[in-house]
Design an enzyme around this catalytic site. Structure first.
Site, PDB file in Angstrom:
ATOM      1  CB  ALA A 132      44.376 -18.833  53.581  1.00  0.00           C
ATOM      2  CB  CYS A 133      45.433 -14.160  52.028  1.00  0.00           C
ATOM      3  SG  CYS A 133      45.771 -11.978  50.696  1.00  0.00           S
ATOM      4  CB  ILE A 134      43.765 -14.628  47.467  1.00  0.00           C
ATOM      5  CG1 ILE A 134      42.770 -13.141  47.728  1.00  0.00           C
ATOM      6  CG2 ILE A 134      43.547 -14.667  45.814  1.00  0.00           C
ATOM      7  CD1 ILE A 134      42.996 -12.387  46.857  1.00  0.00           C
ATOM      8  CB  THR A 135      46.824 -17.400  45.929  1.00  0.00           C
ATOM      9  OG1 THR A 135      48.001 -15.767  46.134  1.00  0.00           O
ATOM     10  CG2 THR A 135      46.418 -16.920  44.888  1.00  0.00           C
TER      11      THR A 135
END
Length: 476
Positions: free
Chosen positions: A421-424
Site C-alpha cells: 500500500a501507498c498512502i491511498t
C-alpha cells in the site's frame, strides 16, 4: 526491461527516505537566526540533509525488500559505504550524491529478496539474512570500480540534463509541473521528484560541502533554488481547496450536505499541509478531463511564479505550514499571496464551468451505481447480520472483514502474488487480472482501479489503504 510495475515499486520505496524531510527541514529552519537562533537545533537538521544519500540507500532497500526487512537497510548502508569510498579512492572528484544512495538501495533490496533465505552448511553462520550485506558489499565493490571510471561521463550527462531543464525556462517549468500531477495516478511522480529535488544542480554551502537538488540547495541557502517547488504553493493552498468548493457548488442541492463534509475536510488538509492525493482521487477517475485541467493549471502556476521572480521551497509539501515556516528563506514570498488570490478563483471558475458544461461526474454527480468517497461502503445484508450478531466487534475486526471482502473481489487470496500500500492505494501483483471484480470493489468503497500492466494493479481506497493491505497480508 523496466516496466511500470517496477517503477511504481521504486516510487513507493522512495517515500520512506523522503518521509524524514519534514523533521529535517523543521529543525534546520527553527534553529536559524531569524527564528529561534539555536545553533544545535539547526545543526541537528543539517545532519539529516548531509546524510541523505545514506538514508536513500537504507530506505530504498527497505522499500524494495520483502516484508520491509531491517536487514536490507543494513545492507543498503554497507553498499553506500563501499560505493562512496571505492569511487572516491579512484577519483576524488566523483560525487554520486543521492543517485549513489538510490543505486545502493536498489542493489541491497534485490540482494535481500534473492539471498535472505539461502541456507548452506558451507556458509554456516553467514547464511540467510547475514549473507545479504556480504553479497551487497561485494556487488557494490564491483559497481564502485566501474563507476570510478565511468561515472564522470555519466555525471557530465546528468549535469547537462539538469542544466537543460533549469535553463529551458518556461517550457521546462511547465513540463515539470504538468508531469508531476499526471504521474500521480501511476504512482511514478516520486521518481520524477527525487531527481529534481535531490539531484538537480549543485551548490557549495558555508561549510564547503556540495549540496545537490532543488530542495537540498534551497535549505542550504542557495539563492537560485526553489524554481521547481514554488509553483505548487498557489495550487495546494488555494487552487485545489477552491476546486473542492466548485465541486460542492456543482453537486445537486440534495447531495451537497452528503459530499460537503468530505470535500471540505480534504480541502483543508491540502491547503494546510499540501497533502492533495485524497482530494485529487475524488475526481481523477470520475472526471479524467478535469484532472488534466488541474495538471495544466499546475504547469501554468510553475511558469507564472517563476516569471514573477518568486523562489520558495518546502520540506514536506507546498501547504500553508511550509510557506509560513520557510518564509525567511524565500525570495519575494509575499507575491505568493497574490498568486493564491489569483489561482483560487481561477480553479473555482474553470472547474465549475467545466463540470456544468461537460456534465462531468464529480462527487455528488455520479451515476446511481458509482461511488466516489473514502467513506466505508454501505453494509451488505451479510454485514448487517454480522453486526447484529457481533455488536461489540472492534474496528480491527471490521477492518479484517473488509480485507477479506477486498481479497475476494480481487480474485481470492491465491490470486494475489504481492500486497502493498501507498498512502491511498493498494499496490498489488496478481496472477490473473481477469478475475478482478471492479463492480464489487466499487461497492466496497474503491474510487478506481489502475492497471499498470497485465499483473500490476492499483486500487484507490483513500487513507484506509494501508490498514486494508496489512489485514490482507494476514489472511490465511
Amino acid at each position: 526491461m523496466i516496466g511500470l510495475g517496477y517503477l511504481q515499486r521504486l516510487g513507493k520505496a522512495l517515500m520512506l527516505p523522503i518521509a524524514v524531510l519534514p523533521i529535517a527541514a523543521l529543525l534546520l529552519r527553527l534553529g536559524q537566526e531569524d527564528l529561534l537562533n539555536i545553533h544545535f537545533i539547526s545543526s541537528a537538521g543539517q545532519a539529516i540533509f548531509d546524510q541523505l544519500p545514506l538514508l536513500f540507500a537504507m530506505g530504498v532497500a527497505i522499500g524494495l525488500s520483502k516484508n520491509a526487512a531491517g536487514a536490507a537497510a543494513l545492507a543498503g548502508a554497507v553498499g553506500w559505504f563501499v560505493l562512496n569510498a571505492g569511487t572516491s579512492a579512484i577519483n576524488p572528484d566523483i560525487n554520486m550524491s543521492f543517485l549513489g544512495g538510490l543505486l545502493s538501495g536498489i542493489v541491497a533490496g534485490h540482494a535481500f529478496n534473492r539471498f535472505s533465505e539461502v541456507q548452506s552448511d558451507f556458509l554456516g553462520f553467514f547464511s540467510g539474512t547475514r549473507l545479504v550485506p556480504i553479497v551487497t558489499g561485494l556487488a557494490m565493490l564491483a559497481i564502485a570500480w566501474v563507476c570510478g571510471y565511468v561515472w564522470p561521463f555519466v555525471q557530465s550527462g546528468v549535469d547537462s540534463m539538469g542544466r537543460g531543464l533549469a535553463e529551458s525556462g518556461s517550457l521546462g517549468q511547465f513540463a515539470y509541473g504538468f508531469l508531476n500531477r499526471m504521474l500521480i495516478p501511476l504512482g511514478l511522480h516520486h521518481v520524477l521528484n527525487a531527481w529534481v529535488w535531490f539531484g538537480l544542480g549543485e551548490f557549495t554551502n558555508a561549510a564547503g560541502s556540495v549540496v545537490t537538488g532543488d530542495l537540498g540547495r534551497f535549505f542550504a541557502g542557495d539563492p537560485t533554488a526553489g524554481k521547481f517547488m514554488v509553483g505548487f504553493f498557489p495550487v495546494m493552498i488555494a487552487g485545489l481547496p477552491c476546486a473542492a468548493l466548485a465541486m460542492y457548488c456543482a453537486a445537486p442541492k440534495e447531495k451537497r450536505r452528503q459530499v460537503g463534509t468530505m470535500l471540505f475536510s480534504v480541502a483543508l488538509t491540502a491547503g494546510l499541509t499540501g497533502i492533495t492525493e485524497p482530494l485529487e482521487f475524488m475526481f481523477m477517475f470520475l472526471a479524467p478531463g478535469l484532472y488534466v485541467l488541474h495538471a495544466v493549471l499546475t504547469g501554468i502556476s510553475m511558469v507564472a511564479t517563476n516569471a514573477a521572480g518568486i523562489l520558495h521551497g518546502f520540506g514536506f509539501s507546498a501547504g500553508m505550514l511550509d510557506m509560513v515556516l520557510n518564509w525567511g528563506l524565500a525570495t519575494n514570498p509575499w507575491r505568493l499571496v497574490l498568486f493564491c488570490a489569483i489561482f483560487g478563483p481561477l480553479y473555482f471558475f474553470s472547474f465549475f464551468v467545466a463540470i456544468k458544461l461537460f456534465n462531468l461526474k464529480t462527487p455528488g454527480r455520479e451515476n446511481a451505481d458509482t461511488r466516489n468517497t473514502e467513506q466505508p461502503a454501505a453494509p451488505t445484508t451479510n454485514e448487517k447480520q454480522e453486526a447484529d450478531d457481533n455488536p461489540k466487534d472492534n474496528p480491527k475486526d471490521k477492518l479484517s472483514t473488509q480485507a477479506g471482502q477486498f481479497a475476494q473481489a480481487l480474485g481470492g487470496k491465491d490470486n494475489l502474488i504481492s500486497i502493498d500500500a501507498c498512502i491511498t492505494r493498494l499496490r498489488l501483483r496478481v496472477q490473473n487480472a481477469d478475475l478482478i471484480d471492479e463492480s464489487a470493489l466499487k461497492s466496497l468503497g474503491s474510487q478506481g482501479v489502475v492497471r499498470l500492466d497485465a499483473s500490476n494493479i492499483q486500487v484507490v481506497l483513500g487513507t484506509k489503504a494501508e490498514g486494508i493491505a496489512a489485514e490482507m497480508n494476514r489472511l490465511p
